[in-house]
Scaffold this motif. Sequence first.
Motif, PDB file in Angstrom:
ATOM      1  N   PRO B  93      56.895  -8.132 -35.815  1.00 46.24           N
ATOM      2  CA  PRO B  93      57.467  -6.819 -36.016  1.00 46.24           C
ATOM      3  C   PRO B  93      58.084  -5.985 -35.086  1.00 46.24           C
ATOM      4  CG  PRO B  93      54.922  -7.052 -35.992  1.00 46.24           C
ATOM      5  CD  PRO B  93      55.499  -8.412 -36.145  1.00 46.24           C
ATOM      6  N   GLU B  94      58.007  -6.391 -33.775  1.00 47.17           N
ATOM      7  CA  GLU B  94      58.299  -5.811 -32.631  1.00 47.17           C
ATOM      8  C   GLU B  94      59.782  -5.887 -32.585  1.00 47.17           C
ATOM      9  OE1 GLU B  94      55.651  -7.956 -32.776  1.00 47.17           O
ATOM     10  OE2 GLU B  94      54.425  -7.553 -30.786  1.00 47.17           O
ATOM     11  N   ILE B  95      60.190  -7.163 -33.096  1.00 46.25           N
ATOM     12  CA  ILE B  95      61.727  -7.539 -32.825  1.00 46.25           C
ATOM     13  C   ILE B  95      62.766  -6.736 -33.517  1.00 46.25           C
ATOM     14  CG2 ILE B  95      62.991  -9.566 -32.989  1.00 46.25           C
ATOM     15  CD1 ILE B  95      60.859 -11.228 -32.019  1.00 46.25           C
ATOM     16  N   ASP B  96      63.908  -6.321 -32.824  1.00 47.00           N
ATOM     17  CA  ASP B  96      64.925  -5.803 -33.359  1.00 47.00           C
ATOM     18  C   ASP B  96      65.851  -6.702 -33.748  1.00 47.00           C
ATOM     19  OD1 ASP B  96      66.504  -3.724 -33.985  1.00 47.00           O
ATOM     20  OD2 ASP B  96      67.392  -3.500 -31.948  1.00 47.00           O
ATOM     21  N   TRP B  97      66.164  -7.697 -32.883  1.00 45.48           N
ATOM     22  CA  TRP B  97      67.096  -8.781 -33.425  1.00 45.48           C
ATOM     23  C   TRP B  97      66.997  -9.938 -32.396  1.00 45.48           C
ATOM     24  CZ3 TRP B  97      69.483 -10.373 -28.598  1.00 45.48           C
ATOM     25  CH2 TRP B  97      69.523  -9.438 -27.689  1.00 45.48           C
ATOM     26  N   SER B  98      67.357 -11.211 -32.999  1.00 43.73           N
ATOM     27  CA  SER B  98      67.191 -12.486 -32.415  1.00 43.73           C
ATOM     28  C   SER B  98      68.439 -13.135 -32.435  1.00 43.73           C
ATOM     29  CB  SER B  98      65.875 -13.087 -32.855  1.00 43.73           C
ATOM     30  OG  SER B  98      66.240 -13.634 -34.169  1.00 43.73           O
ATOM     31  N   VAL B  99      68.609 -13.981 -31.094  1.00 49.46           N
ATOM     32  CA  VAL B  99      70.013 -14.852 -31.331  1.00 49.46           C
ATOM     33  C   VAL B  99      69.346 -16.292 -30.927  1.00 49.46           C
ATOM     34  CG1 VAL B  99      72.252 -15.319 -30.207  1.00 49.46           C
ATOM     35  CG2 VAL B  99      71.429 -13.017 -30.702  1.00 49.46           C
ATOM     36  N   PRO B 100      69.654 -17.224 -31.955  1.00 53.98           N
ATOM     37  CA  PRO B 100      69.420 -18.701 -31.690  1.00 53.98           C
ATOM     38  C   PRO B 100      70.533 -19.138 -30.730  1.00 53.98           C
ATOM     39  CG  PRO B 100      70.185 -18.359 -33.936  1.00 53.98           C
ATOM     40  CD  PRO B 100      70.176 -17.102 -33.214  1.00 53.98           C
ATOM     41  N   LEU B 101      70.155 -19.965 -29.790  1.00 54.18           N
ATOM     42  CA  LEU B 101      70.952 -20.863 -29.021  1.00 54.18           C
ATOM     43  C   LEU B 101      70.743 -22.371 -28.997  1.00 54.18           C
ATOM     44  CD1 LEU B 101      70.645 -18.323 -25.891  1.00 54.18           C
ATOM     45  CD2 LEU B 101      72.483 -18.146 -27.772  1.00 54.18           C
ATOM     46  N   THR B 102      71.859 -23.007 -28.802  1.00 58.83           N
ATOM     47  CA  THR B 102      71.869 -24.512 -28.858  1.00 58.83           C
ATOM     48  C   THR B 102      72.798 -25.005 -28.046  1.00 58.83           C
ATOM     49  OG1 THR B 102      70.587 -24.798 -31.111  1.00 58.83           O
ATOM     50  CG2 THR B 102      71.575 -26.801 -29.951  1.00 58.83           C
ATOM     51  N   PHE B 103      72.242 -25.756 -27.151  1.00 56.66           N
ATOM     52  CA  PHE B 103      73.250 -26.549 -25.984  1.00 56.66           C
ATOM     53  C   PHE B 103      73.368 -27.744 -25.973  1.00 56.66           C
ATOM     54  CE2 PHE B 103      71.843 -22.640 -23.943  1.00 56.66           C
ATOM     55  CZ  PHE B 103      73.298 -21.831 -23.653  1.00 56.66           C
ATOM     56  N   GLY B 104      73.991 -28.671 -25.555  1.00 58.38           N
ATOM     57  CA  GLY B 104      74.181 -30.101 -25.708  1.00 58.38           C
ATOM     58  C   GLY B 104      75.434 -30.786 -25.561  1.00 58.38           C
ATOM     59  N   ASP B 105      76.412 -29.886 -26.143  1.00 58.78           N
ATOM     60  CA  ASP B 105      77.973 -30.609 -26.249  1.00 58.78           C
ATOM     61  C   ASP B 105      78.983 -29.965 -25.203  1.00 58.78           C
ATOM     62  OD1 ASP B 105      77.060 -32.326 -27.992  1.00 58.78           O
ATOM     63  OD2 ASP B 105      78.258 -31.429 -29.759  1.00 58.78           O
ATOM     64  N   SER B 106      79.939 -30.379 -24.971  1.00 59.56           N
ATOM     65  CA  SER B 106      80.790 -30.087 -24.079  1.00 59.56           C
ATOM     66  C   SER B 106      82.298 -30.310 -24.498  1.00 59.56           C
ATOM     67  CB  SER B 106      80.452 -30.449 -22.620  1.00 59.56           C
ATOM     68  OG  SER B 106      80.748 -31.759 -22.438  1.00 59.56           O
TER      69      SER B 106
END
Lengths: 236, 419
Positions: B93-106
């Motif tokens: 409930p406290e969360i206004d927004w969230s952004v998922p992140l995935t790294f691993g390629d280049s």
Amino acid sequence: MDAQPAILIQHASFAWNKQAGYRLAIDALTIQQGERVLLTGRSGSGKSTLLSLICGANLPQSGQVEILGQNLSQLSISERDHFRAEHIGVVFQMFNLIPYMSIVDNVLLPLSFAHERKKRASQSGSLQAKAEHLLISMGLEPSAFHTQSVAELSVGQQQRVALARALIGAQQIIIADEPTSALDPDRQEQFLDLMMTQAKAEGTTLLIASHDRHLSSRFDRVLDMSEITSANAEDA
Amino acid sequence: MIILRLAYQSLLSRWLTCLLTLASIAISVALLLGIETIRSSTRDHLTRTISGTDLIIGPRGNGLTLLLSTVFQLGNPENSLSWQTYQDIAGQPEIDWSVPLTFGDSHHGFRVLGTTHAFFEHYRYGENQPLTFAQGQAFNDLFDVVIGADIASRLQYKLGQNIVLSHGLGEISFMPHSDKPFKVAGILRKTQTPIDRTLLISLNGLEAMHIDWQAGAAPRPDQRVSAEATRAMDLTPDKLSAIFIGLKTKIQSLSLQRRINDNQAEPLTAIMPGLALQDLWSLMGNAESGFQLIAGMAIIAALLGMVAMIFASLNERRREMAILRSIGAGPAQIAALLVVEASFISLLGSLLGLGLITGATLLFNSWIENVYGLTLIIGWPNATQSVELIMIILAGSLAGLVPAMRAYHLSLSDGLMIR
């Protein structure tokens, strides 16, 4: 002419090191203004020490040294430096000049330390012209004044630049310590002539120390150190 | 005035020794100022990298590592967190927004970040500035890529161009995803943050690239899935590298952080970027202090060299001093001459050092930006540097007092006698 003697020394004694060594003691010495005096004596007899007392570089431990009526002991060290700058011109045996300044700048240099002297020097035109005039009267080539470095001058020429520097601003007293002994005999005569002529023209008091008694004929008076120092001077 | 002129001409006549002394002061001053330039630039660079994000959440591990891998794109994210956890956290409930992140390629050594549109919406840098597009827009197609400003300028990429991403984070990859090229859909404006050197694609696109891969190995030819075929598949990832979180009220960060760190379902780490940046800064600050100490020593050595030079000149200048005394200069004026010489050398050396470091900064700025991603601050000396400069000049003048006192005594004892 002023009645004040140029140099008056009474009962003065001075030692570089109070514990031991040489002690200079002079009962009485008077040199009138306009007098040209040769100070002789063997080396180590205290000529240079006497000259440094007269210049006010050192003070006598007792007695007094009066220059142009001013008792030097009453002046502070910086007042004595200033007094010297205003009234006395000094010529050494050699290496009289600041090597990194031009010939004309060397002549003008003392005026930066003496306000009254600067005024006197600038009465008859620009300082630059005054310096050049003096140098020409010393027999130096005008073309060399600005281009040639001091180090390129011969010893004789350097001594003449030094004399011009001592004379500029009509100094009342010129003190010279062995000014001719680095010169060959012909040049000695020439340089002495120059000093005498200039001193006569300006009414300058001249006190020249030299171990060479041959020069004595040109002077008004010859003082030998052995005559003016007290009998007990050298036993201390 | 005459003392200034004498000092100047005297130094000029000894120009070679003076030049060497000047050089040693200038170099040490440049060193000290340079360290400060790097320090303030780094600090500025660090603090402006991320703002507006309240928490960064990643798999259990070191907070600093999490910060470095997500914000600065340094180091390899070793673990991941599950999609399910992301869903759970995003639903708090406290969360206004969230952004998922995935790294691993280049791509040519630049990192590829898999994320969602939420990233463009919520990521802030500098003083709460959002990302803006120089050209194009956010990724819409599965195989769209948005590139940072540095990548566009360095690799000369244009909108609509097809590029191939590579598996892994090395500069030279032997595993290109050549079967699924991406099209440049947008170019971001320069931000002076690591985003400038990032390629952004959708999480789904990232998933599509790897859909036929097995345990980090390229698919065998007979198992390959074509780019078009992936469009029909479920491309929801099951793992993420990290999550950026914005809260409704900042006050809740601490309690949520504690709750996440104590999460039972999956071991997690939550950090507050501001605090983590401060930790990082104080860590680097230690190294900076070390460098500053060394530079300070260099300056002391240079000033000692100057004092030694003036001292060495004293004996050969006793004649000069006697001449000056004879024409009316007092011992104090002769001492002043030496102090002025020392001040002059320190002043000139400091200015030369300032010029040196400014020149070096101008010259190497773009190189440093390319290699280290650090934009140096160019301009007038900052407060610290100004204080440093003034201190050096003062110290130089004070150091001049040492030979000056010696000269004072010499000229008193020598009087007009030339030795």
